[in-house]
Design a protein around this motif. Sequence first.
Motif, short mmCIF file in Angstrom:
data_model
loop_
_atom_site.label_atom_id
_atom_site.label_comp_id
_atom_site.label_asym_id
_atom_site.label_seq_id
_atom_site.Cartn_x
_atom_site.Cartn_y
_atom_site.Cartn_z
N LEU A 1 -30.71 -26.77 63.06
CA LEU A 1 -29.63 -27.07 64.01
C LEU A 1 -30.11 -28.03 65.10
O LEU A 1 -29.42 -29.01 65.43
CB LEU A 1 -29.12 -25.78 64.63
CG LEU A 1 -28.39 -24.81 63.68
CD1 LEU A 1 -28.04 -23.52 64.41
CD2 LEU A 1 -27.14 -25.46 63.11
N SER A 2 -31.28 -27.76 65.64
CA SER A 2 -31.81 -28.64 66.70
C SER A 2 -32.08 -30.03 66.16
O SER A 2 -31.81 -31.04 66.83
CB SER A 2 -33.10 -28.04 67.27
OG SER A 2 -32.88 -26.76 67.80
N GLY A 3 -32.61 -30.10 64.94
CA GLY A 3 -32.94 -31.39 64.37
C GLY A 3 -31.72 -32.25 64.11
O GLY A 3 -31.76 -33.47 64.33
N VAL A 4 -30.62 -31.65 63.66
CA VAL A 4 -29.41 -32.43 63.41
C VAL A 4 -28.94 -33.10 64.70
O VAL A 4 -28.61 -34.30 64.72
CB VAL A 4 -28.30 -31.54 62.82
CG1 VAL A 4 -26.96 -32.26 62.84
CG2 VAL A 4 -28.65 -31.13 61.40
N LEU A 5 -28.91 -32.34 65.78
CA LEU A 5 -28.46 -32.90 67.06
C LEU A 5 -29.43 -33.95 67.59
O LEU A 5 -29.03 -35.05 68.00
CB LEU A 5 -28.29 -31.77 68.08
CG LEU A 5 -27.23 -30.71 67.75
CD1 LEU A 5 -27.25 -29.60 68.79
CD2 LEU A 5 -25.84 -31.33 67.68
N LEU A 6 -30.71 -33.61 67.58
CA LEU A 6 -31.70 -34.50 68.17
C LEU A 6 -31.90 -35.76 67.35
O LEU A 6 -31.94 -36.87 67.89
CB LEU A 6 -33.02 -33.72 68.31
CG LEU A 6 -34.05 -34.21 69.34
CD1 LEU A 6 -34.78 -35.44 68.89
CD2 LEU A 6 -33.40 -34.43 70.69
N PHE A 7 -31.99 -35.62 66.04
CA PHE A 7 -32.23 -36.79 65.19
C PHE A 7 -31.02 -37.72 65.14
O PHE A 7 -31.17 -38.93 64.95
CB PHE A 7 -32.63 -36.35 63.79
CG PHE A 7 -33.94 -35.61 63.74
CD1 PHE A 7 -34.88 -35.76 64.74
CD2 PHE A 7 -34.24 -34.76 62.68
CE1 PHE A 7 -36.09 -35.09 64.71
CE2 PHE A 7 -35.45 -34.08 62.64
CZ PHE A 7 -36.38 -34.24 63.66
N THR A 8 -29.82 -37.16 65.32
CA THR A 8 -28.64 -38.02 65.42
C THR A 8 -28.75 -38.94 66.63
O THR A 8 -28.43 -40.13 66.56
CB THR A 8 -27.36 -37.17 65.52
OG1 THR A 8 -27.22 -36.38 64.34
CG2 THR A 8 -26.13 -38.05 65.69
N ALA A 9 -29.23 -38.39 67.75
CA ALA A 9 -29.42 -39.20 68.95
C ALA A 9 -30.50 -40.26 68.75
O ALA A 9 -30.36 -41.40 69.19
CB ALA A 9 -29.77 -38.30 70.14
N VAL A 10 -31.58 -39.89 68.07
CA VAL A 10 -32.66 -40.85 67.84
C VAL A 10 -32.20 -41.99 66.94
O VAL A 10 -32.46 -43.17 67.22
CB VAL A 10 -33.88 -40.14 67.21
CG1 VAL A 10 -34.94 -41.15 66.80
CG2 VAL A 10 -34.47 -39.13 68.19
N VAL A 11 -31.49 -41.65 65.86
CA VAL A 11 -31.01 -42.68 64.94
C VAL A 11 -29.97 -43.56 65.61
O VAL A 11 -29.91 -44.77 65.39
CB VAL A 11 -30.45 -42.01 63.67
CG1 VAL A 11 -29.78 -43.04 62.77
CG2 VAL A 11 -31.56 -41.31 62.90
#
Length: 283
Positions: free
Chosen positions: A158-168
Motif C-alpha cells: 500500500l505504501s509503495g503504490v502511493l509513494l512510487f506513484t509520486a516518484v514516477v
Amino acid sequence: MAMSLVEPAAPVVEEELPAGLVEAGVYPSERAASEHGLVVLAMGRPYWTVATGSGQRLLIEAEVAVPAKEQLLKFDRENLNWPPPAFVEQITYPTDVITPLLWAAVVLGIFHLQGARPGWSAAGALDAVGIFGRGEWWRLGTALWLHGDGAHVVSNALSGVLLFTAVVKTFGRAAGWGLIALAAVFANLLVAALAFPVAYRSLGASTAIFAGVGLLTGRSLRVLSRAEHPHRNRAILVALASGVSVLALYGAGGGAARVDLGAHVAGFVVGVGVGFAAARSCG
C-alpha cells in the motif's frame, strides 16, 4: 492665420506644506504612500498623505526627517523584489498508477509463493556475511521483493503504490523506477557493509519505499537550492525537515522489535543523494 483651439493646461501648483512638516516622498497610489507611512508609525511618529497632481505625497515631521528617510530607504531596498516569485516548477510527466499497481501485484504474488517455497527467503534475503563473505551479490536486489509476514507485505504494498506513484510522476516512468532501484540497491549495500562481519539479515521493500521518500526530498532540495528567493534557506530547511519527519513517523515502526530502522535510514539517506544528483543532471 490659423488659431489653436487647444488651451494650454494650467500648471499644477503644489500646496504649501504646513509648518513643521516636510515631504518624505511621492508615491503613485494612496496604498503605496500608506505602506511607507507605516514605517514612520513604527518609529512612533505620525504621518500624513496628500493627493497632488504628481501622486500621493507622504508628509512627516521635520524633526524626524533624517532618520525617517533612512528607514524608508531601507524599507525600499528590502522590498525591491517583493513579493518573491513562488516556487513553481512545471511537471510534464503523466500520472502513472499502473506500474506501481503492477509492482504491488508482483510483490504480493511473490509473497504467496514464499509460503510454498520457504527456501526463497533463505536464498534471497539481505545477508551481510553472504554478500561479502560468499559473494552472493544478488541478495542486494532479491531482498527487496521478499517479506516476512502478511502485515509486512500488505503495509509495504500500500505504501509503495502511493509513494512510487509520486516518484514516477516527478521523475518520469523510466527514470523514476530506475532511480528507485538504484537507491534501494545501494542502500542495501550500505547497510550490509556497515554490519559486516556481524551476521545481519533483512528482507522487505521498505528500503525501496524510504529510498523513494529520499528521492523526492533530494529533488526538492536541489530545486530550492537553484531558486532565487529571499527565503530559500528556510524553504530548504522545511523540505529537509518534511522528509526527516516522514522517516521518523513511519520508519521507526513505533518501537516494534522487527523493524529494520537501519535499512530505512539507509534508504532515505541514499535516496536524498540520488534524488539531488538526478535533479541536478536534469536541470
